[in-house]
Scaffold this motif. Sequence first.
Motif, PDB file in Angstrom:
ATOM      1  N   GLU A 137      36.304  31.604  59.742  1.00 44.60           N
ATOM      2  CA  GLU A 137      35.132  32.431  60.048  1.00 44.60           C
ATOM      3  C   GLU A 137      34.403  32.826  58.768  1.00 44.60           C
ATOM      4  O   GLU A 137      33.178  32.774  58.687  1.00 44.60           O
ATOM      5  CB  GLU A 137      35.567  33.689  60.808  1.00 44.60           C
ATOM      6  N   GLU A 138      35.161  33.231  57.755  1.00 39.70           N
ATOM      7  CA  GLU A 138      34.544  33.721  56.529  1.00 39.70           C
ATOM      8  C   GLU A 138      33.955  32.594  55.691  1.00 39.70           C
ATOM      9  O   GLU A 138      33.109  32.834  54.831  1.00 39.70           O
ATOM     10  CB  GLU A 138      35.572  34.541  55.741  1.00 39.70           C
ATOM     11  N   ALA A 139      34.379  31.367  55.969  1.00 39.58           N
ATOM     12  CA  ALA A 139      33.780  30.202  55.319  1.00 39.58           C
ATOM     13  C   ALA A 139      32.595  29.660  56.113  1.00 39.58           C
ATOM     14  O   ALA A 139      31.991  28.664  55.723  1.00 39.58           O
ATOM     15  CB  ALA A 139      34.825  29.105  55.139  1.00 39.58           C
ATOM     16  N   GLY A 140      32.268  30.324  57.244  1.00 36.18           N
ATOM     17  CA  GLY A 140      31.098  29.940  58.022  1.00 36.18           C
ATOM     18  C   GLY A 140      31.370  28.985  59.159  1.00 36.18           C
ATOM     19  O   GLY A 140      30.436  28.419  59.727  1.00 36.18           O
ATOM     20  N   ILE A 141      32.648  28.809  59.544  1.00 35.32           N
ATOM     21  CA  ILE A 141      33.018  27.902  60.634  1.00 35.32           C
ATOM     22  C   ILE A 141      33.549  28.725  61.801  1.00 35.32           C
ATOM     23  O   ILE A 141      34.553  29.424  61.666  1.00 35.32           O
ATOM     24  CB  ILE A 141      34.097  26.893  60.194  1.00 35.32           C
ATOM     25  N   THR A 142      32.880  28.680  62.945  1.00 34.54           N
ATOM     26  CA  THR A 142      33.319  29.446  64.111  1.00 34.54           C
ATOM     27  C   THR A 142      34.605  28.859  64.671  1.00 34.54           C
ATOM     28  O   THR A 142      34.688  27.662  64.959  1.00 34.54           O
ATOM     29  CB  THR A 142      32.237  29.438  65.197  1.00 34.54           C
ATOM     30  N   SER A 143      35.632  29.727  64.811  1.00 37.23           N
ATOM     31  CA  SER A 143      36.935  29.223  65.265  1.00 37.23           C
ATOM     32  C   SER A 143      37.495  30.018  66.434  1.00 37.23           C
ATOM     33  O   SER A 143      38.657  29.856  66.785  1.00 37.23           O
ATOM     34  CB  SER A 143      37.940  29.263  64.106  1.00 37.23           C
ATOM     35  N   GLY A 144      36.689  30.887  67.047  1.00 37.34           N
ATOM     36  CA  GLY A 144      37.186  31.685  68.158  1.00 37.34           C
ATOM     37  C   GLY A 144      37.807  32.982  67.682  1.00 37.34           C
ATOM     38  O   GLY A 144      37.620  33.408  66.540  1.00 37.34           O
ATOM     39  N   ALA A 145      38.579  33.605  68.555  1.00 35.63           N
ATOM     40  CA  ALA A 145      39.178  34.899  68.243  1.00 35.63           C
ATOM     41  C   ALA A 145      40.210  34.776  67.125  1.00 35.63           C
ATOM     42  O   ALA A 145      40.878  33.750  66.979  1.00 35.63           O
ATOM     43  CB  ALA A 145      39.842  35.476  69.488  1.00 35.63           C
ATOM     44  N   ILE A 146      40.333  35.843  66.340  1.00 35.32           N
ATOM     45  CA  ILE A 146      41.378  35.909  65.312  1.00 35.32           C
ATOM     46  C   ILE A 146      42.582  36.581  65.954  1.00 35.32           C
ATOM     47  O   ILE A 146      42.705  37.803  65.983  1.00 35.32           O
ATOM     48  CB  ILE A 146      40.880  36.694  64.083  1.00 35.32           C
ATOM     49  N   ASP A 147      43.459  35.757  66.526  1.00 37.36           N
ATOM     50  CA  ASP A 147      44.579  36.294  67.303  1.00 37.36           C
ATOM     51  C   ASP A 147      45.910  35.617  66.993  1.00 37.36           C
ATOM     52  O   ASP A 147      46.933  35.947  67.588  1.00 37.36           O
ATOM     53  CB  ASP A 147      44.282  36.182  68.800  1.00 37.36           C
ATOM     54  N   GLY A 148      45.906  34.650  66.079  1.00 35.38           N
ATOM     55  CA  GLY A 148      47.147  33.960  65.744  1.00 35.38           C
ATOM     56  C   GLY A 148      47.523  32.859  66.708  1.00 35.38           C
ATOM     57  O   GLY A 148      48.585  32.244  66.563  1.00 35.38           O
ATOM     58  N   ASN A 149      46.672  32.576  67.687  1.00 32.33           N
ATOM     59  CA  ASN A 149      46.932  31.505  68.653  1.00 32.33           C
ATOM     60  C   ASN A 149      46.010  30.325  68.352  1.00 32.33           C
ATOM     61  O   ASN A 149      44.786  30.446  68.441  1.00 32.33           O
ATOM     62  CB  ASN A 149      46.695  31.994  70.082  1.00 32.33           C
ATOM     63  N   ILE A 150      46.598  29.197  67.989  1.00 32.45           N
ATOM     64  CA  ILE A 150      45.811  28.018  67.641  1.00 32.45           C
ATOM     65  C   ILE A 150      45.465  27.254  68.917  1.00 32.45           C
ATOM     66  O   ILE A 150      46.313  26.588  69.511  1.00 32.45           O
ATOM     67  CB  ILE A 150      46.579  27.104  66.667  1.00 32.45           C
ATOM     68  N   GLY A 151      44.212  27.387  69.343  1.00 34.54           N
ATOM     69  CA  GLY A 151      43.746  26.696  70.533  1.00 34.54           C
ATOM     70  C   GLY A 151      42.747  25.611  70.189  1.00 34.54           C
ATOM     71  O   GLY A 151      42.603  25.202  69.030  1.00 34.54           O
ATOM     72  N   HIS A 152      42.027  25.159  71.204  1.00 29.93           N
ATOM     73  CA  HIS A 152      41.094  24.038  71.031  1.00 29.93           C
ATOM     74  C   HIS A 152      40.011  24.365  70.010  1.00 29.93           C
ATOM     75  O   HIS A 152      39.707  23.542  69.133  1.00 29.93           O
ATOM     76  CB  HIS A 152      40.457  23.690  72.380  1.00 29.93           C
ATOM     77  N   ARG A 153      39.417  25.572  70.080  1.00 27.70           N
ATOM     78  CA  ARG A 153      38.313  25.909  69.179  1.00 27.70           C
ATOM     79  C   ARG A 153      38.774  25.931  67.722  1.00 27.70           C
ATOM     80  O   ARG A 153      38.044  25.505  66.825  1.00 27.70           O
ATOM     81  CB  ARG A 153      37.710  27.261  69.562  1.00 27.70           C
ATOM     82  N   THR A 154      39.980  26.429  67.484  1.00 25.98           N
ATOM     83  CA  THR A 154      40.479  26.454  66.109  1.00 25.98           C
ATOM     84  C   THR A 154      40.734  25.046  65.602  1.00 25.98           C
ATOM     85  O   THR A 154      40.418  24.721  64.449  1.00 25.98           O
ATOM     86  CB  THR A 154      41.765  27.289  66.013  1.00 25.98           C
ATOM     87  N   ARG A 155      41.299  24.183  66.456  1.00 23.56           N
ATOM     88  CA  ARG A 155      41.554  22.806  66.035  1.00 23.56           C
ATOM     89  C   ARG A 155      40.251  22.080  65.716  1.00 23.56           C
ATOM     90  O   ARG A 155      40.157  21.346  64.730  1.00 23.56           O
ATOM     91  CB  ARG A 155      42.337  22.069  67.126  1.00 23.56           C
ATOM     92  N   VAL A 156      39.220  22.312  66.538  1.00 22.79           N
ATOM     93  CA  VAL A 156      37.911  21.703  66.278  1.00 22.79           C
ATOM     94  C   VAL A 156      37.334  22.232  64.964  1.00 22.79           C
ATOM     95  O   VAL A 156      36.775  21.478  64.165  1.00 22.79           O
ATOM     96  CB  VAL A 156      36.949  21.981  67.450  1.00 22.79           C
TER      97      VAL A 156
END
Length: 344
Positions: free
Chosen positions: A165-184
């Motif tokens: 997120e802080e590098a400018g890439i949307t990755s979904g919620a910051i919750d410690g769960n690696i889902g599809h949005r984080t992988r993308v």
Amino acid sequence: MAQARSFLNVLAALAAVVCFPGIASAAPENGWTLCNKTSYIVEAAFGVPEEKDITVEGWLKLRPGECKVAVNAPLEPKYHFLYARSSQAHRGGPREWGGRTELCIDPTGSFTLENPPECAPMGLEARGFRAVEVTSKVRWTTDLTEIENYDLDKARSAGLQRLLEEAGITSGAIDGNIGHRTRVAIGEFLKQNNLPASTSDDDLIDFLEQVAKERGRNVGFTLCNRTKNRIWSAIARRGADGWESRGWWVLEAGGCARAIDRPLRGTEYYVYGEMEDGTKIRTLSKASDAFCVGHAKFAIAGRDQCEASAYRTALFAATPPPTERKLVFEFFERDFAKAGGNDR
């Protein structure tokens, strides 16, 4: 400690698994180990008891979910001391972990020192360290935590999400769960920066930190002290819900602090400064806009009837308008009135 792994290999192998494997399962090492169970990159300073004094050393960098030995065995079964701060890559101002024991640190870079009786004359700054009672000569572990109460695996995953997120890439919620949005988001970041799929997680976190730091330098509101004295600074602005004021940022001589680390909106910004001059306080000479300030760190909505809310009224000075959504304000000696009769 866990060995470096490839993020994409892990993700491909585990698909929908929600966290990375096994730092927590690594065998504990001898010595005083610090474990970062937060979603922030932290830099730790630690005090070690000697015969008649305390030796303070910094900075030990800990990635989210990482453990490192700060002091090798054998340990002295006495109180040790710990202070940590978040990396400048993170938005929202610095986070600190500490306590009530004041020790000296060098905020600008690595240091090892026998704690002097006074910090400022040596160009150092005082910080509140947490006292940690170490009762074993062989092995002791201290955790750095945050309110979400992550374990090491979740902390590492949440840290990755935060840095994306802080590098400018949307990755979904910051919750410690690696889902599809984080992988993308991981794949997008690797592609944008021409990084190979074999990039280890440690290398990826380090690269994200540098990108986030660089991104942060190009936005926001920075305050700098160009005098020879310490300045207590505050800012005011018109936010989405009306006027607000925030402080304090303590600026040592020659130092800077980022008061806002996001792109600036609007054009009306104000600053306030109290410069220490011996036992007296000097305030800005060309200040005419009244806002509220607190006696300790504050964030105040509104600018009227300050005293009725147990604050006090102070006169702020208008800044030049931001340029390209960023602003740097420098305090110079000439900006302050002559020393009056007020003590801070």
